[in-house]
Design a protein around this motif. Structure first.
Motif, PDB file in Angstrom:
ATOM      1  N   VAL A   1       0.818  -1.210   0.000  1.00  0.00           N
ATOM      2  CA  VAL A   1       0.000   0.000   0.000  1.00  0.00           C
ATOM      3  C   VAL A   1       0.850   1.257   0.000  1.00  0.00           C
ATOM      4  N   ALA A   2       1.920   1.278   0.801  1.00  0.00           N
ATOM      5  CA  ALA A   2       2.665   2.527   0.967  1.00  0.00           C
ATOM      6  C   ALA A   2       4.103   2.233   1.385  1.00  0.00           C
ATOM      7  N   ARG A   3       4.953   3.192   1.088  1.00  0.00           N
ATOM      8  CA  ARG A   3       6.334   3.170   1.549  1.00  0.00           C
ATOM      9  C   ARG A   3       6.413   4.060   2.787  1.00  0.00           C
ATOM     10  N   HIS A   4       6.785   3.476   3.915  1.00  0.00           N
ATOM     11  CA  HIS A   4       6.841   4.208   5.177  1.00  0.00           C
ATOM     12  C   HIS A   4       8.287   4.398   5.622  1.00  0.00           C
ATOM     13  N   SER A   5       8.544   5.559   6.189  1.00  0.00           N
ATOM     14  CA  SER A   5       9.902   5.885   6.640  1.00  0.00           C
ATOM     15  C   SER A   5       9.839   6.521   8.021  1.00  0.00           C
ATOM     16  N   PHE A   6      10.580   5.955   8.965  1.00  0.00           N
ATOM     17  CA  PHE A   6      10.770   6.534  10.287  1.00  0.00           C
ATOM     18  C   PHE A   6      12.206   7.004  10.420  1.00  0.00           C
ATOM     19  N   ARG A   7      12.379   8.230  10.890  1.00  0.00           N
ATOM     20  CA  ARG A   7      13.708   8.728  11.231  1.00  0.00           C
ATOM     21  C   ARG A   7      13.752   8.994  12.727  1.00  0.00           C
ATOM     22  N   ILE A   8      14.717   8.379  13.390  1.00  0.00           N
ATOM     23  CA  ILE A   8      14.847   8.479  14.843  1.00  0.00           C
ATOM     24  C   ILE A   8      16.068   9.336  15.156  1.00  0.00           C
TER      25      ILE A   8
ATOM     26  N   GLY B   1       8.020 -15.101   5.932  1.00  0.00           N
ATOM     27  CA  GLY B   1       6.668 -15.611   6.122  1.00  0.00           C
ATOM     28  C   GLY B   1       5.755 -14.683   6.889  1.00  0.00           C
ATOM     29  N   HIS B   2       6.254 -13.501   7.253  1.00  0.00           N
ATOM     30  CA  HIS B   2       5.436 -12.522   7.983  1.00  0.00           C
ATOM     31  C   HIS B   2       5.073 -11.403   7.011  1.00  0.00           C
ATOM     32  N   ALA B   3       3.776 -11.229   6.757  1.00  0.00           N
ATOM     33  CA  ALA B   3       3.327 -10.502   5.565  1.00  0.00           C
ATOM     34  C   ALA B   3       3.113  -9.013   5.758  1.00  0.00           C
ATOM     35  N   ARG B   4       3.255  -8.479   6.970  1.00  0.00           N
ATOM     36  CA  ARG B   4       2.965  -7.051   7.166  1.00  0.00           C
ATOM     37  C   ARG B   4       3.836  -6.159   6.286  1.00  0.00           C
ATOM     38  N   TYR B   5       5.114  -6.521   6.146  1.00  0.00           N
ATOM     39  CA  TYR B   5       6.078  -5.658   5.459  1.00  0.00           C
ATOM     40  C   TYR B   5       6.729  -6.437   4.322  1.00  0.00           C
ATOM     41  N   ALA B   6       6.699  -5.847   3.126  1.00  0.00           N
ATOM     42  CA  ALA B   6       7.267  -6.519   1.963  1.00  0.00           C
ATOM     43  C   ALA B   6       8.785  -6.507   2.001  1.00  0.00           C
ATOM     44  N   ASP B   7       9.373  -5.501   2.660  1.00  0.00           N
ATOM     45  CA  ASP B   7      10.825  -5.367   2.719  1.00  0.00           C
ATOM     46  C   ASP B   7      11.169  -4.417   3.853  1.00  0.00           C
ATOM     47  N   HIS B   8      12.454  -4.254   4.107  1.00  0.00           N
ATOM     48  CA  HIS B   8      12.903  -3.349   5.169  1.00  0.00           C
ATOM     49  C   HIS B   8      14.342  -2.952   4.912  1.00  0.00           C
ATOM     50  N   LYS B   9      14.616  -1.656   5.077  1.00  0.00           N
ATOM     51  CA  LYS B   9      15.967  -1.132   4.881  1.00  0.00           C
ATOM     52  C   LYS B   9      16.334  -0.237   6.060  1.00  0.00           C
ATOM     53  N   ILE B  10      17.543  -0.413   6.599  1.00  0.00           N
ATOM     54  CA  ILE B  10      18.056   0.410   7.697  1.00  0.00           C
ATOM     55  C   ILE B  10      19.171   1.302   7.160  1.00  0.00           C
ATOM     56  N   SER B  11      19.099   2.602   7.464  1.00  0.00           N
ATOM     57  CA  SER B  11      20.145   3.544   7.055  1.00  0.00           C
ATOM     58  C   SER B  11      20.548   4.391   8.256  1.00  0.00           C
ATOM     59  N   LEU B  12      21.830   4.685   8.356  1.00  0.00           N
ATOM     60  CA  LEU B  12      22.345   5.591   9.386  1.00  0.00           C
ATOM     61  C   LEU B  12      22.790   6.861   8.682  1.00  0.00           C
TER      62      LEU B  12
ATOM     63  N   VAL C   1      18.664   7.543  12.585  1.00  0.00           N
ATOM     64  CA  VAL C   1      18.464   6.129  12.264  1.00  0.00           C
ATOM     65  C   VAL C   1      17.177   6.025  11.461  1.00  0.00           C
ATOM     66  N   GLN C   2      17.272   5.569  10.241  1.00  0.00           N
ATOM     67  CA  GLN C   2      16.108   5.526   9.354  1.00  0.00           C
ATOM     68  C   GLN C   2      15.678   4.094   9.086  1.00  0.00           C
ATOM     69  N   HIS C   3      14.405   3.832   9.356  1.00  0.00           N
ATOM     70  CA  HIS C   3      13.766   2.572   8.982  1.00  0.00           C
ATOM     71  C   HIS C   3      12.857   2.854   7.793  1.00  0.00           C
ATOM     72  N   GLU C   4      13.073   2.166   6.693  1.00  0.00           N
ATOM     73  CA  GLU C   4      12.194   2.266   5.531  1.00  0.00           C
ATOM     74  C   GLU C   4      11.617   0.889   5.232  1.00  0.00           C
ATOM     75  N   PHE C   5      10.314   0.836   4.991  1.00  0.00           N
ATOM     76  CA  PHE C   5       9.698  -0.453   4.679  1.00  0.00           C
ATOM     77  C   PHE C   5       8.440  -0.239   3.855  1.00  0.00           C
ATOM     78  N   THR C   6       8.084  -1.260   3.099  1.00  0.00           N
ATOM     79  CA  THR C   6       6.844  -1.252   2.333  1.00  0.00           C
ATOM     80  C   THR C   6       5.769  -1.922   3.178  1.00  0.00           C
ATOM     81  N   SER C   7       4.761  -1.145   3.536  1.00  0.00           N
ATOM     82  CA  SER C   7       3.676  -1.635   4.387  1.00  0.00           C
ATOM     83  C   SER C   7       2.558  -2.197   3.512  1.00  0.00           C
TER      84      SER C   7
END
Length: 828
Positions: free
Chosen positions: A392-399, A426-437, A468-474
């Motif tokens: 549905v969407a690309r979500h990004s959190f910056r901490i 096997g956990h379907a909430r997030y299609a992918d996940h990327k961590i960036s500093l 600290v950035q978390h990016e994931f496809t929700s």
């Protein structure tokens, strides 16, 4: 002042949809001890002096006079008044309608309750109805300045009063709305972000607004129903900004509602329009409003308005009300007669088909793509169901981190950033996940990547600009009949390995036996032959009625959460989901607690924070896979919301997996229970060989000798592991992993211990010490930092705890960091 001053009006040229002229101002006559009354002449008014005389009229000041009045306001007072302006500017267009202007003046005048004339204020509000015109910020400040001069309040008292009037906590209605906002986001399945706005059926009866701006279909239950049903419908239409007609609401009450209308508008935008109204049997003061977006919508949403008070006589007005109770409901929760009227030709609800019936299955059974709670019990038990995931969407959190208490950073830090469990596992909430500093300049970071986390060595100065950035496809996750699912969205069913199965079925034997007996006595035990998903839904639905949200009891039993909700029928999100998960495990369904943040527009509105801590559940249904859900105050729907209206990010499960344990042992020493189990594996392999499958007797003897356990204790442990792994014999390595999983899977207090579960509090973990150079760091020499969300006080209030002004830096022996969060969404 009286009327909208000339210089304060917004001309019809700049606001073509509105007409000029607003006759809404009020004055305080000297003859009535500060009472409030309308001016005697339209467009003109006087305000009293403290000596009993009158000051010049302020109804039509020149531009120069207006500017002087505004400039004369103290900066803090001006800011407080502008908050009143914004509070009453429901649509946020930067101008007040006559009714909004009257309400804003009322809020200021109420700062002197002993001198406040309710009848005069109500009269002014009545006259404002149907009037036209606009007042901008400067116009309001001009009128308010004169009113403040008449009130003659000490500056400190004035500022406190203005803040109180716009705090959303000053009145009983404020508190009712605050409770409603918090209740809406208790369970992240409450608001579904799919479906189109409702298309009302052809009108049979219309309520035409007094302002003439809109007309509305009177839905089933309101048309021809009791008067209180129509009042409740009209009230919600006004609150949700579907109309400016508040003629059925007493003026003082309407003014109190003014600042909350945006919230109600957002609620109806998300839940749909009112499609049915019902007065509960035996009630004279409560009304249920049922909302849906469309016949194919995800859910039916109910708002129950309690304590409605109507005036006597033929001219009915709402003069008071109590509270709200809101949440999604099943079709069967709609009263039968009302449901039949809604399902009639042109109605809103379609009959829910039974996909296991003999007739042909329709090619696109829209009703069965709704929430799982709308599936019939026989479908949950017999239909071929699948899990689907639609990005549905690309979500990004910056901490961002800020060291509290004026302390200086130490020389080195070690940071652990958790990886999300994504679709590949096997956990379907997030299609992918990327961590960036980000934000550390050109200096290269020392980063080590693992399957479960990323480790970064940081120097003290680097923390200042670090993000600290978390990016994931929700993804939007649903349970659907295979016949109605898009094949491209069907999630393959993963195969649980022995470690996963053991970890997510682990229970304490005595406690599990007690809980099984308790649930059996309540009729909630698993029935013979009952399918995993059918049992889970039936168990979760039971939590919808007769259970209450209570933070205090969770705090009192925080070290023994699993049975809490079933024994006391009260708890917070942790207690509801831990109890749900533990009950599933007791009856053979693998399940786990998910820890992280709920977030989205509804969360920001409820507690003024980007994020709030939350717990969810996930269970493994045979032939379906890992099903995410939220059992807080009852299971409303299976799946996950992908868009940032109200959704959830799982930083970590509540318990550590064997793979996480093994990886953490590579970077930290003495991560329990791994050193002891490594010794056991070495003993078994030296005595039997690494490739020999060992019997129960051989495993018991080895465990008893290597770990110095009584034979009976060792035998019980071996039997538990073999049962959890569904094996009669095991290799030494598999037995040790199963033993570790069984020990790791048992939880009492969530989000604690040496694993990554603690990262769920902030989205990362931080230690003073290091650096990591390839060899495990001694955890006894590392100093773990406390991470506190910047909006902690708002979050505490949201969950029902009493917010306190705390100096967190004094509550921990090492560095305490404040965490701020920026969120961004890009819809796909």
């Amino acid at each position: 002042g009286s009327g909208a001053p000339e210089a304060a009006r917004v001309s019809s040229a700049s606001k073509p949809s509105r007409l000029p002229n607003a006759q809404t101002a009020v004055t305080r006559p000297s003859s009535r001890a500060g009472g409030l009354r309308p001016s005697s002449r339209a467009g003109e008014g006087t305000r009293p002096s403290s000596r009993g005389g009158t000051l010049p009229p302020i109804g039509r000041p020149s531009t120069g006079q207006r500017d002087q009045a505004v400039e004369a306001l103290d900066g803090d007072v001006k800011a407080g008044l502008l908050k009143v302006f914004a509070w009453c500017d429901a649509d946020g267009d930067g101008a007040l309608s006559p009714a909004e202007f009257a309400a804003a003046q009322r809020l200021v005048a109420e700062l002197c309750p002993a001198q406040f004339d309710e009848s005069a204020a109500s009269s002014i509000f009545e006259k404002a109805r149907g009037s036209a015109g606009w007042v901008d910020e400067n116009g309001f400040l001009t009128a308010a300045q004169s009113l403040i001069s008449a009130l003659q309040l000490p500056r400190r008292e004035l500022l406190k009063g203005l803040a109180r009037q716009t705090s959303g906590k000053a009145t009983g209605f404020d508190r009712s709305v605050s409770d409603l906002k918090h209740a809406l986001v208790r369970n992240v399945s409450n608001l579904a972000d799919d479906g189109q706005p409702v298309a009302p059926p052809p009108p049979t009866a219309l309520w035409r607004t007094a302002t003439g701006g809109s007309s509305f279909v009177l839905p089933p239950g309101a048309a021809g129903g009791p008067a209180i049903a129509r009042v409740a419908f009209k009230l919600m239409q006004y609150l949700a900004m579907r109309t400016e007609d508040n003629s059925i609401i007493e003026g003082g009450l309407a003014a109190k509602m003014m600042g909350h209308r945006r919230m109600f508008k957002d609620m109806l935008d998300l839940t749909g329009e009112i499609v049915g109204v019902h007065v509960p049997s035996g009630s004279r003061s409560s009304v249920d409003l049922f909302m849906m977006k469309s016949p194919e919508a995800e859910q039916i949403f109910r708002v129950r308005i309690l304590g409605l008070q109507l005036s006597a006589g033929p001219d009915l007005k709402l003069v008071g009300m109590g509270s709200f109770d809101a949440g999604p409901v099943d079709v069967d929760d709609v009263p039968t007669a009302l449901r039949e009227e809604m399902k009639a030709p042109g109605g809103i609800i379609e009959k829910v088909p039974n996909v296991t019936a003999a007739e042909a299955i329709p090619p696109a059974p829209a009703a069965l793509t709704r929430q799982s709670s709308m599936l019939a019990d026989q479908d949950l038990q017999n239909a071929e169901l699948v899990l689907t995931a639609s990005p549905v969407a690309r979500h990004s959190f910056r901490i961002r981190l800020k060291l509290s208490g004026g302390k200086s950073p130490v020389s080195h830090y070690v940071m652990l950033v958790p990886r999300l469990k994504a679709a590949e596992s096997g956990h379907a909430r997030y299609a992918d996940h990327k961590i960036s500093l980000l934000g550390v300049g050109k200096e290269a970071l020392s980063v080590s990547s693992f399957d479960n986390f990323v480790l970064a060595n940081l120097r003290g100065p680097q923390l200042q600009g670090l993000e600290v950035q978390h990016e994931f496809t929700s993804s939007r996750v649903r349970v659907q009949p295979r016949a109605g699912a898009n094949p491209a969205e069907v999630v393959p069913v993963p195969k649980l390995n022995m470690d996963e199965r053991a970890c997510n079925l682990a229970v304490e034997k005595a406690q599990a036996e007690q809980l099984r007996s308790l649930l059996d006595a309540q009729g909630l035990g698993r029935r013979s032959g009952e399918r995993d998903i059918a049992f889970a839904v039936r168990l979760g639905r039971a939590l919808c009625n007769g259970y209450e949200y209570d933070v205090a009891i969770t705090d009192a039993h925080v070290k023994n959460l699993p049975p809490l909700i079933w024994e006391h029928r009260r708890g917070d999100c942790s207690a509801f989901n831990a109890g749900f998960v533990y009950a599933l495990r007791c009856f053979g369904v693998p399940a786990r607690v998910s820890l992280g943040f709920k977030y989205g527009r509804a969360v920001a509105q409820a507690c003024g924070s980007v994020v709030a801590p939350h717990a969810q559940a996930e269970f493994f249904a045979e032939d379906v896979g890992w099903v995410p859900c939220d059992a807080t105050l009852g299971l409303r729907r299976l799946g996950h919301e992908g868009a940032a209206v109200l959704t959830f990010v799982e930083w970590r499960p509540a318990t550590m997996s064997v793979s996480e344990l093994q990886e953490l042992s590579k970077v930290l020493t003495t991560v329990k229970p791994w050193p002891r189990l490594q010794g056991l594996q070495k003993f078994l392999e030296e005595n039997h060989g690494a490739t020999k499958v060992l019997s129960s007797k051989e495993l018991r003897a080895g465990l008893s000798t290597a770990c110095n356990l009584p034979a009976s204790v060792a035998q019980a442990s071996v039997e538990e592991v073999l049962e959890l792994c569904e094996k009669e014999k095991l290799l030494p390595k598999d037995f040790v992993n199963g033993l570790a999983a069984a020990e790791l899977g048992i939880f009492r207090e969530l989000g604690t211990g040496g694993g990554l579960a603690e990262a769920s509090r902030a989205g990362l973990k931080l230690f003073e010490g290091g650096p990591f150079a390839g060899e495990p760091l001694d955890v006894t020499k590392l100093k773990e930092n406390m991470l506190v969300p910047e909006s902690m006080s708002q979050v505490m209030e949201h969950v029902g705890a009493r917010p306190q002004d705390m100096d967190w830096s004094q509550m921990w022996p090492y560095g305490v960091f404040s965490c701020s969060y920026d969120f961004e969404e890009k819809l796909l």
